[in-house]
Structure formats: structure tokens, C-alpha cells
Design a protein around this motif. Structure first.
Motif: not given
Lengths: 438, 143, 630
Positions: B41-43, B45-48, B51, B77, B80, B84, C570, C594-596, C598-599, C611, C613, C616-617
Motif C-alpha cells: 500500500v502507498r499509505e 490512511a486511505m482505508f476507511p 474496509f 497520515a 490519521a 482510525r 481531511e 496519500c489517500g487520506m 479516500v478513507a 491504488w 480501494l 484492494y477489496e
């Protein structure tokens, strides 16, 4: 054997340590074509071999590898490893460099870095990449994050173990092994040259200063300590090389060869105070019960956030003693006995430590004499002609310098200077281009 | 137990730190169990939060988020991410999931020992806890 | 950037290539079995094996399949991606497919080298299944190209600012040089000779000044300040305000300049160069620029009233004041400072530097200067040597903590000062020297007292005619600039770079760079190197007229976006995300991927290109799915 055709570049960078790579990247990002040559089989210089860096305590490998990869994959950068410059001469305003490719005894174009030769090789020798601790094979990919991932055979230790060929040759699936490889010269033509040839530790200080004790296994160098502290080091933990025991008392001798007119070099090596403090901090993390003592003349924590780092080390309980000790003998248990005069109290003290690290002076790794016309100052490092306004200019127009080849300095100062060298090269090339257009 | 039916452990490994760290373990030819699945993964912090919870619903038994920690190249990040993960813990508790099934850690590019330790701890824990949701009925110390 | 990629075709066809890596993979993973398993994964159209996929014949397999139309996305199962991901992306591109329609399965470092038992093949199959699942969700990406103005703005007209401006101009980039005071030269104009070369500061400045003013590419604005800033790398819009000087410091400099009576453009010692007369009226200038180099410098520490007797005794001066005295007229064989003959002097180091919390007193704003000022050690030694050489009878006591003569040629000053007879006395931060007026009838006006460990902590008393305080460097007034640019400052209150080791001249915001002592104490050599390093970073962005960025940035699906603004809140990058017509938009120039965002999007409307979501799912689904049966 025919020599390959000359390759044309805007700039040739000699040395692929962090300084050379940064210069190459700063030039390549502007669109200049850059060739980088390095004497080692991998790029990355000293930095890729360090444990962590001060004062951030970042893992050195983690922050070096991305730079190495960026340079290796950059479309404007061509890297030649395991090479030595033989001559670099200016011909009609352009540099012609004859570069000697040292024999890897492995055909680079065929080798895929699969390491099957390494597994097959029966002979172990001490691993210089691990400070001489631990062992490596005679043929091997130099270390895990080396770039390029190409095998290299050390001919001195190879006895061609099988008949008619060694086990490595049998194991190699691509027929890449060539025991008869010879050094081969090739030509790089470039409009400018940057020397970023780095440093070595002073080689003879220990013998001069400590006589018979100099070979003691528990009297090690600062770069050896870097390997002991690296998470992927020879023992993957800090052990005393002499007997594999955890040391409970470790001493650092500062100015081992620096600021020493009689046995070493007169100048300050500039990085030793900080890396010893860093090593001491890492040691106190790895060996929480160990006593750690730094013997120093002056603590030169002059860089950004360095003084705070020093204060933290004192707060952590690392002992600082103003003295220049001598290692006089060893105990039967393998500890080293030191004598010194405490310069603050005037007391004469005899004290034992399980292990002693010498913060050895930095000396230039390379002398340009006979290869390229670039002057050297009294201290052995490259001579600057405009040390204040253009600190990266050497005595020859079109030849620039960066990093420790221009005098001892830490990583951040080397990176800044590498950028400065790239700026000077760019302006030199821009002016040349303008002159040619007129 | 064969590899196919062993509890599955998902590892989210940052491309700058933990993913190369896992490669370093491979370079050293060290070993760890096969029921571990590393995603680059890049980072993280992108996953809610969803997930992670979905992963458990789908049958992932344990998740290790291997971040860069404070060396994270993306500003803000890591904090965050940590916040999370804490919120995911709240939901896990509410659902009766053992929060030890989700772990946030930092792994550097050459942290071989730390990597192996994290993986082994999670593997041991999964062997103890079994499939996600199985602790809902059982009494769990962390539930 | 617009993304016109059509929605995924339902019948995606994935080509899977399995590398043996000599035996590195095939010794642990049964590659024939893996090939069979891969064939059964839905969506896979072709599977091939090779001893070395990275070899030319291996890459050719990919190219041939793509050219024959056998696949529209590619998975290679091989070593770690950092080794050959770019190699295979290149092969994919040569096969005529977008290079981002590629996914890598790491079955060497993360399978065959770590799993030595029979489970290795099944594990590899799972990773292939996951990679194929991701491949099914790939989309074509293009690098982002942003135009960049070939213009830079340098803020600060000291040595670093002039050097950066000149370097950029020489590289063919137009520069606006903005200086707050009426004079160019900065703090360096207030020094005399520089260690270790003994160059005259005036000469160095004159050489730079001549080049700066001669360059047709450089516009100099004095009495000027940046008052507004917007935009992003390649496209910054600045507002510069020129106004008549009002600060005490500027007015003092103007007074000195007028007293000197020198024409414009000539060097006035301890003032600098005035390219034009000070501004008299206010004007506002818009500057359209591509990069900003901050070279706003430092201030000399001014000791507090009473600190080591400063301000209370005319015989206590700073090192800066001593340097000016030495540069002035010194008739006769006696050092004169403020009209007094000096036979014995003390120099006290680390004044305003190396403060220790709990030991040293904070200033009126609650600040300590914990940093080392780096230059004062050698500058003090240089002054001591000069005094010893010009006035050999002067007795000098040097009170120090550590002598930090670190640089090339610095140690010579230390050796020289010791040889010349300077007496060095060490003190602890908890036992600082005390300066007091001598008792009536003494030969010398002041007495310095310090505990000396060599004398078993007995007090050493030194009567002197002069006390020199080696004052350090503190950050300049950067408050307005910090507010404007949002550049952080460190605990030392100097401007803070993005990475103190690897990216020393960059800040978080691309296109803004730091040069010289606004970042940390430096000497002239170091400030010039930093200026050139900052300039080269600006040149890299501007010299080509465009900036090329990775495509891995956030992308909003406008159909899903409901404009809640959660992403904007965010996002750590100021100005990167905004609402336009009720929908979130991303400025790809500022997005770090960074995708912050996205979350936090409640609608799932944001993805980071490459990259996502969804990918990944899909991978998790593949991992938990039943294994493919042979």
C-alpha cells in the motif's frame, strides 16, 4: 576484444555515494544526460552501509534506497559500477574519460542476480560489507539492497572448486560466469565532470596509537559499530566480536586520528562527535543495562538540532569524559584497559571497557593525481578555488566537486553541496551552450 | 491444519518501509508461516474503517497494518491512521471481536527481526482465537 | 487531468507470466502446477512461464501476446517489484498497452524465499489470484504534465538570496529579487573578513552585486515585502508591496548610508549596497512566478540587559561589535574599543546559544535558544588571532564550553590562537562565568569569575578591560512569512525543511525552497551552497517549462460526489482539494496521493489512481476465496 563505442553525456559523475547520486539526480531532473561511475559493485556509498542517521534516527537504508532506485531508474542517468577512472582529459573543451571496468568474472548482461552461484559456492570469507564480521561467499551479490543486483566474484579467494569449472559455473542458469574476464576500458565523453569520491577511515592510526592492542577484536572502528547496530547486521544484535558476548561497558574514543598532528591528521573530521552520540544512543536502546562512555576533546554538535541531540544523550545517562585515552592492555576476559588523564579534574585514571569504538578520522578515498587535473589541498581533499561563493569549483574549469571529496561533512551537508555542484554544472553547461550558439 | 484452512492474516505493508522490509526478510531466506498475505500500500490512511470490518466479515482472521510509523512520508497520515484504527477498535469491541485481531505497527526496510516477531505473534494469536467471530460466543479477555 | 478511460470491460483478459528466476522461485514453488492453477482463474486469457522473465526473451513473450491481442492487462509473477516493475511496465508499453495496465506478484522475496515447505505453491497461487483480481480493476493512466512559468522569486537580498538569484539567472530563468531593507548584502555586509579564506566580505558581496545588477534577467525590488501568495508549483501569484522604510534598523542603516555619502551602487561598510534610493511612496506589484526561494536570513543575538553585564557596563560588547571595532581605525599599537585601551580581555562563548531548559532563563516570549550557532566559535578564534597578531601584548582569556572549529581550515585558527597564547578556560553550563565591576582601585574595570574544576572547583578571578560576548545567531523575523506560506518552523524557530537529512532545501509545498540562514545557522560557504542547492531545485522545475508528475493522485467520481467537503477537511495539503459547483475537485499539482481523503468520503467517490480501494477489496476477496483447484 573490441572496445565499446564511446558514450556521450552532458556530465560524468565520479562516485555514486549519496553526494554523487544527488548531483546526478539534480542534473537529470533538468534534462541533462548523466553518467555515474563507482568503484564499488553497488551504488549507495557509505550511507547505504550505515545503521541509522543522526539526529533523526531514520533507518539509513530506508532513506538511501529510494534515492538509489530513483537514480538507477532515471531515464537520464546511466550507471556503471565496479569501475575506476583511468584518465579524464579535456579535448577541445569536452572531457574524454577512459574508464576501466574491473572484472566481475560475471557477464553483467547475462547475470539476472538470481544468486544461484552464491548458493553453490563452497567457500566462505569474512564479509567486508559487515565490517569483516560474519561471512560471505567468494561469489555473491554484494548485499541485500545493492544496486545493481549483479554477482561479483572475488578472484583472490576463488580456487575454482570443481573440474573443469567451479560450482558457480555449473549452477549459473544463464552462463554468465567468465573466469577469464579481463579489465576492459571504455570511453565516456562528457562536457563536465563532478568528483564525489568520498572518504575512507584513516587506515594506520590504530597501530600508531595503540601499538600491539590495535589488532584486538574488541577494539573496533566506527564503521564496524555501524554494522553491529544495523538491524540486518552480522549478528542482528550487538555482540562483542571477540567472544560473541553482550558487552556491558562500551567506550568511544573521539578524535581517533583527527585533530592529531603527530599520529593522524590535523583537521576535524566533523561527523564523529555526532555519529558516536548516535551509536551510543542506539546502544543504550539495544543494551539498556550497558554503561556507555564517550571520551572526547570537544563535542562538536554544530548542525541543525544536533545540540539538542547531544543534550538528550546526556539526559539518557551516556557518560561524557573530557579525555584522550590510550588503550594499554587487555584483560584475560577480553576487556580493554584504558589510561587517561581527565582534563577537567586532572586525575589520572585506569579503566576497563568490554569493547572500545574508535571514532577514526575521515581521509580522502581517492586522489585525482595522474587521472584528472584537479588540485588537492594540504589536507588531501580537493582544492576549492572559490571556497566562499562557489564552493564546488575545483582548479580545472568544468570539473566540480561534491560531498566528502571536498572535505569531511555529514550527509545533509553533502546533499546540499551536491545540489550546489549540480547548479554550477548546469550554469557551466548553459554558458557553453550559449557560446556554441553564437 | 493445512495452509489452506489456516486462519488468514492480511498484512498491509507500506511501499516505502514495511514492504521492502518484508523483502529483506526474504533476501535473508528467513521464514514465516504461509497464512500471511501481504498487500503493498502507498499509505494505509486511505482505508476507511469499513474496509477493516469488511475484511473480518469476509473471513480475514487478523490484520497487521505495517506502517512507516513516524517516518511516514505523508504529513499527518500516521496520526490519521492511528486515530482510525482506534475507532475500528471501538466498533470491534461493540461487535464482540477481539481487538488483538487488528494491530498497527511500524516496520522499517531492514527490520527483519521486528517483522518476524509481529507476524509470529499474530499467527500464534490466530491459532488461539480461530476464525473471526468465534470469540463472540466464547469469553474473551479483550472483548 | 481528465480521465476518459471507458468503464472496465466485463471481459477483461489478463495475461499471467510466471518467472522461475533460475531456480530461486521454481525450487520452492511448483511452477507447472502454478501455471495450471493460474489458467483456471476467471479472466485469465494466457499463462506462460520463463526461466527469467526479466531477460529479453521473457519480455518478448509479453510484447508478442499484447501485439497478438491475447490480453489487455498483464500480471508478472517474479521477484520484488522494486527490481523489475519498471522493466515490465516498459515491456507492456512496447507491446502497445498503457504501462499502468500492469500488476506485479511478488512470489520470490515473499513466497519462495520465505516458504520452504509444500505450502509455497498454494501461497503463490493465492498471490496470483489476488494480482489478477487487482489487474481486473486497473485503468490506463497518463503522467500529469503541468506548465511552469520560467520565472522565480527570491525573497531576501543577502548573500544567499543574491547567489540563488544569480544562479537561476545564469540558468536562463527570470528572477525577481525582493529585499525588505533598502540595501542588498544582508548580515554579511556587517562583517569584515571571513574565515578561513580571510576574504573581505565587501569584495565577495561586490562581485555578486555587480553580476546581479548586470543581469538582464534579474529585477531587484528593495524596500519590498511579499504580502500575498497563492497558487502552486509552476504557478505562484505573489503580491509585493514597496513602501518607505519605517523600522529603526532600516532608518539607522539609511542614516549611516547618508553619512558615508557614497554614490548608489557602491559598497558602504556595515550597510551594504543601495541599488536605488529608498522607496518614498507605497506601490503594489503583482509577480507571476513559478518558484519561490526564501533567503530571509537571521538576526544576531542581542544579549539581554544585564546578561554578563551587557548594557550595564560599556566595557561589555558583543563579538559583532568587536569585529566592527577591529575593522575601524586602530591607531597606535594598542587595541582600542569604544575609546578605551584594552590590555586584557575576556571572551565568553555560547552567548544566546546552547541554552539548557531548566538552567537558562527564557526570553520575554518564553523562548530558549537550544541550538548551537555554528559560526561563533571560529569567528571568535579569528578575532582573537587578529588581536594577537596586531596587538601581541593583549592578554586574552577565552571562556568556552566546547570549541567547535569544525570546518575545513577552522582548526588552524584554534591551533593558532593557542600558539599565540590565548588562555582557554572551560566552564559548565551550570557554572557560567559572572561579570562584575572590579572593586574600587583595581587596574581593570571588570572582573570575570568562574569555577574551575582544575582548581578543584575553586573560583578563578580574572580582572579585564573588556568582555566580548560571542553572540549567536537567532531566526530573523519570519512571522509574517510563516503566516503567508504556512511553512512550519522548528523548535529552534528557524524555518523547517521537509526532511532534515535528505531534502534539506525543500519544504512540504512543492516549488518553495529554503536558502541559507533562515533555516539554521551557517557560514558564508554553507549559505552559498544552500542557495545553489535551492536554485537547482527551482531550475529542475522551471527550466523545461513544465512539471511532470506521477499519475498516482486522487480522482473524484463526480457522479458519486455529494459535496460533503469531508475530503477537503481531511486533506493535509493546503489548497489541494476544493468544492467547485458543489463537487469536490483535486488539484493534481498539489496532491501527494496519500489517500487520506479516500478513507473519509462517505460516498466512496474518491480513489487514488493506481491504488484504488476497489482494487484492494478485490484482492481481499481473492485471498478469502476458495483456492483454485487444479
Amino acid at each position: 576484444m573490441t572496445s565499446p563505442a564511446p558514450q556521450d553525456f552532458d556530465a560524468l559523475v565520479v562516485g555514486a555515494g549519496i553526494g554523487g547520486l544527488q548531483t546526478a539526480l539534480d542534473l537529470a531532473e533538468q534534462g541533462y544526460k548523466v553518467a555515474v561511475v563507482d568503484r564499488d559493485p553497488s551504488i549507495g556509498g557509505k550511507m547505504i552501509r550505515l545503521s541509522k542517521v543522526f539526529p533523526t534516527l531514520d533507518c539509513s537504508s530506508c532513506i538511501t534506497t529510494p534515492k538509489m532506485a530513483a537514480a538507477a531508474h532515471h531515464r537520464n542517468i546511466t550507471i556503471h559500477t565496479y569501475c575506476e577512472p583511468k584518465s579524464v582529459a579535456k579535448v577541445n573543451g569536452r572531457f574524454e574519460a577512459t574508464i576501466t571496468q574491473k572484472p566481475r568474472y560475471v557477464i553483467a548482461e547475462k547475470c539476472t542476480g538470481c544468486r544461484l552461484c552464491e548458493y553453490a559456492c563452497p567457500t566462505y570469507v569474512p564479509d567486508e560489507e559487515q565490517g569483516g564480521f560474519g561471512a560471505r561467499k567468494v561469489i555473491r551479490v554484494p548485499f541485500s539492497n545493492a544496486i545493481p543486483q549483479l554477482a561479483v566474484l572475488d578472484a583472490e579467494n576463488c580456487w575454482i572448486c570443481g573440474k573443469p569449472a567451479g560450482k558457480c559455473m555449473e549452477a549459473c542458469p544463464t552462463d554468465a560466469i567468465d573466469y577469464f574476464q579481463k579489465p576492459q576500458d571504455f570511453t565516456i565523453r562528457a562536457r563536465a565532470v563532478v568528483l564525489s569520491t568520498g572518504y575512507e577511515l584513516i587506515p594506520d592510526y590504530s597501530a600508531k596509537a595503540f601499538g600491539p592492542m590495535s589488532g584486538h577484536p574488541n577494539l573496533i572502528t566506527s564503521l564496524q559499530m555501524e554494522r553491529l547496530l544495523a538491524p540486518h547486521g552480522p549478528y542482528m544484535r550487538v555482540l562483542r566480536p571477540g567472544d560473541g558476548k553482550e558487552p556491558s561497558s562500551i567506550a568511544f574514543i573521539q578524535c581517533a586520528g583527527s585533530r592529531d598532528h603527530t599520529l593522524g591528521v590535523p583537521y576535524c573530521s566533523r561527523v564523529c562527535c555526532m555519529y558516536s552520540i548516535k551509536q551510543a544512543m542506539l546502544l543504550s536502546g539495544a543494551l539498556p543495562l550497558a554503561d556507555i562512555t564517550i571520551y572526547y576533546i570537544d563535542i562538536r554538535a554544530f548542525g541543525k538540532n544536533y545540540e539538542q541531540f547531544y543534550q538528550n544523550a546526556q539526559a539518557m545517562g551516556i557518560e561524557f569524559v573530557k579525555a584522550k585515552p590510550s588503550v594499554v592492555s587487555a584483560t584475560p576476559e577480553g576487556s580493554l584497559v584504558m589510561k587517561y588523564e581527565n582534563q577537567e579534574t586532572g586525575e589520572s585514571v585506569t579503566r576497563e571497557h568490554d569493547m572500545v569504538v574508535q571514532a577514526l578520522a575521515l581521509v580522502p578515498a581517492w586522489n585525482p593525481a595522474g587521472v584528472i587535473d584537479a588540485g588537492v589541498a594540504d589536507d588531501g581533499f580537493l582544492k576549492a578555488t572559490s571556497p566562499k561563493l562557489q564552493p564546488t569549483l575545483t582548479t580545472q574549469e568544468g570539473v566540480f566537486m561534491a560531498g566528502v571529496s571536498a572535505g569531511p561533512k555529514d550527509i545533509v551537508d553533502a546533499i546540499v553541496e551536491a545540489g550546489a555542484a549540480a547548479m554550477e554544472v548546469s550554469n557551466y553547461l548553459t554558458a557553453q551552450h550559449a557560446a556554441a550558439a553564437e | 491444519m493445512t495452509a489452506a484452512d489456516a486462519p488468514k492474516i492480511l498484512i498491509l505493508a507500506t511501499e516505502d518501509c514495511a514492504y521492502p522490509g518484508a523483502n529483506s526478510v526474504g533476501q535473508a531466506h528467513l521464514t514465516y508461516p504461509e497464512n500471511t498475505f501481504l498487500l503493498r500500500v502507498r499509505e494505509p490512511a486511505m482505508f476507511p474503517e469499513k474496509f477493516y470490518l469488511d475484511c473480518f466479515d469476509k473471513g480475514i482472521a487478523g490484520i497487521i497494518v505495517m506502517s512507516c510509523g513516524v517516518e511516514c512520508p505523508y504529513e499527518g497520515a500516521y496520526n490519521a491512521l492511528a486515530a482510525r484504527i482506534n475507532r475500528v477498535y471501538q466498533t470491534m469491541k461493540a461487535r464482540g471481536l477481539d481487538i488483538r485481531r487488528l494491530r498497527l505497527t511500524a516496520i522499517c526496510t531492514v527490520c527483519n527481526r521486528a517483522f518476524l516477531k509481529e507476524v509470529q505473534q499474530m499467527v500464534d494469536l490466530m491459532n488461539e482465537l480461530g476464525a473471526p467471530g468465534s470469540e463472540v460466543k466464547a469469553t474473551s479477555p479483550a472483548a | 487531468m481528465t480521465d476518459n478511460t471507458p468503464k472496465l470491460p466485463k471481459d477483461e483478459r489478463v495475461a499471467v507470466y510466471i518467472c522461475h528466476c533460475g531456480g530461486n522461485i521454481s525450487d520452492a514453488v511448483k511452477v507447472e502446477e502454478l501455471e495450471e492453477l493460474a489458467r483456471r482463474i476467471p479472466g485469465v486469457s494466457v499463462v506462460r512461464r520463463n526461466t527469467f522473465m526479466c531477460s529479453d526473451p521473457g519480455q518478448q513473450l509479453i510484447i508478442d501476446d499484447l501485439k497478438a491481442g491475447n490480453a489487455d492487462r498483464v500480471v508478472v509473477c517474479a521477484c520484488a517489484p522494486h527490481l523489475h516493475e519498471t522493466t515490465f511496465r516498459g515491456a507492456v508499453a512496447r507491446g502497445g498497452l498503457n504501462p499502468y495496465m500492469y500488476e506485479h506478484a511478488n512470489i520470490r522475496e515473499q513466497v519462495s524465499w520465505v516458504h520452504h515447505g509444500p505450502g509455497a505453491t498454494a501461497k503463490a497461487a493465492k498471490l496470483v489470484q489476488a494480482a489478477v483480481a487487482k489487474a481486473g480493476n486497473l485503468r490506463a493512466l497518463e503522467p500529469i504534465r503541468m506548465e511552469a512559468r520560467r520565472h522565480a522569486t527570491v525573497v531576501g537580498g543577502g548573500i544567499a538570496g543574491m547567489k540563488a538569484a544569480l544562479d537561476l539567472a545564469r540558468r536562463g530563468i527570470d528572477v525577481t529579487l525582493v529585499e525588505k531593507s533598502p540595501f542588498l548584502g544582508g548580515n554579511l555586509a556587517r562583517l569584515d573578513r571571513l574565515f578561513p579564506t580571510e576574504d573581505k566580505a565587501a569584495d565577495l558581496l561586490a562581485s555578486l552585486y555587480a553580476q546581479v545588477t548586470a543581469s538582464r534577467r534579474i529585477t531587484v525590488l528593495t524596500c519590498a515585502e511579499v504580502v500575498a501568495h497563492s497558487g502552486y508549483v509552476g504557478h505562484f501569484d505573489l503580491t509585493v508591496r514597496r513602501a518607505a522604510p519605517t523600522t529603526t534598523e532600516d532608518l539607522e542603516l539609511i542614516a549611516r548610508f547618508e553619512k558615508a555619502g557614497s554614490p548608489l551602487g557602491t559598497f558602504v561598510p556595515f550597510v551594504g549596497f543601495a541599488p536605488v534610493l529608498p522607496a518614498t511612496a507605497e506601490e503594489t506589484i503583482a509577480v507571476a512566478t513559478g518558484a519561490v526561494v526564501l533567503a530571509v536570513g537571521f538576526r544576531h543575538y542581542v544579549p539581554r540587559q544585564g546578561e554578563y553585564g551587557y548594557g550595564d557596563n560599556p566595557e561589555v560588547v558583543t563579538l559583532t561589535q568587536l569585529i566592527e571595532a577591529l575593522a575601524g581605525e586602530q591607531p597606535g599599537g594598542q587595541l582600542m574599543v569604544n575609546g578605551r585601551a584594552i590590555r586584557t580581555m575576556a571572551l565568553i562563548r555560547c552567548v544566546g546559544s546552547r541554552h539548557i531548559p531548566g538552567v537558562d532563563e527564557e526570553d520575554e516570549n518564553g523562548n530558549l535558544n537550544q541550538h548551537c550557532s555554528r559560526v561563533c566559535c571560529t569567528a571568535s578564534l579569528q578575532a582573537e588571532r587578529e588581536i594577537k597578531q596586531r596587538f601581541p601584548e593583549t592578554v586574552i582569556y577565552d571562556f568556552y564550553r566546547d570549541i567547535r572549529a569544525y570546518g575545513r581550515g577552522h582548526e588552524e585558527y584554534y591551533c593558532g590562537a593557542s600558539r599565540d597564547g590565548v588562555l582557554f578556560i572551560r566552564f559548565e553550563p551550570t557554572g557560567r562565568p559572572v561579570v562584575a565591576r572590579s572593586p574600587a582601585g583595581s587596574d581593570n574595570p571588570l572582573t570575570v569569575t568562574v569555577a574551575d574544576k582544575l582548581l578543584a572547583d575553586r573560583e578563578l578571578e580574572v580582572p579585564v578591560d573588556l568582555v566580548v560576548l560571542a553572540n549567536g545567531m537567532v531566526p530573523g523575523d519570519t512571522a509574517k512569512l510563516v503566516e503567508l506560506t504556512k511553512i512550519p518552523t522548528g523548535a529552534d524557530r528557524f524555518l523547517l525543511e521537509v526532511h532534515p537529512k535528505l531534502r534539506p532545501v525543500e519544504v512540504k509545498e512543492a516549488g518553495i525552497l529554503l536558502a541559507g540562514t533562515c533555516q539554521a545557522p551557517m557560514d558564508t560557504t554553507e549559505a552559498c551552497a544552500a542557495a545553489a542547492a535551492a536554485a537547482v531545485k527551482a531550475a529542475a522545475v522551471l527550466s523545461r517549462g513544465y512539471v511532470e508528475l506521477d499519475p498516482f493522485v486522487a480522482r473524484i467520481d463526480p457522479e458519486l460526489c455529494k459535496g460533503t467537503g469531508a475530503c477537503i477537511e481531511e486533506c493535509p495539503q493546503e489548497g489541494c482539494m476544493s468544492l467547485v459547483d458543489g463537487k469536490a475537485t483535486v488539484n493534481p499539482a498539489l496532491c501527494t496521493g496519500c489517500g487520506m481523503c479516500v478513507a473519509v468520503c462517505p460516498e466512496g467517490a474518491i480513489e487514488v489512481n493506481g491504488w484504488t480501494l476497489r482494487q484492494y477489496e478485490a484482492m481481499v476477496d481473492a485471498i478469502v476465496a476458495a483456492p483454485v483447484e487444479a
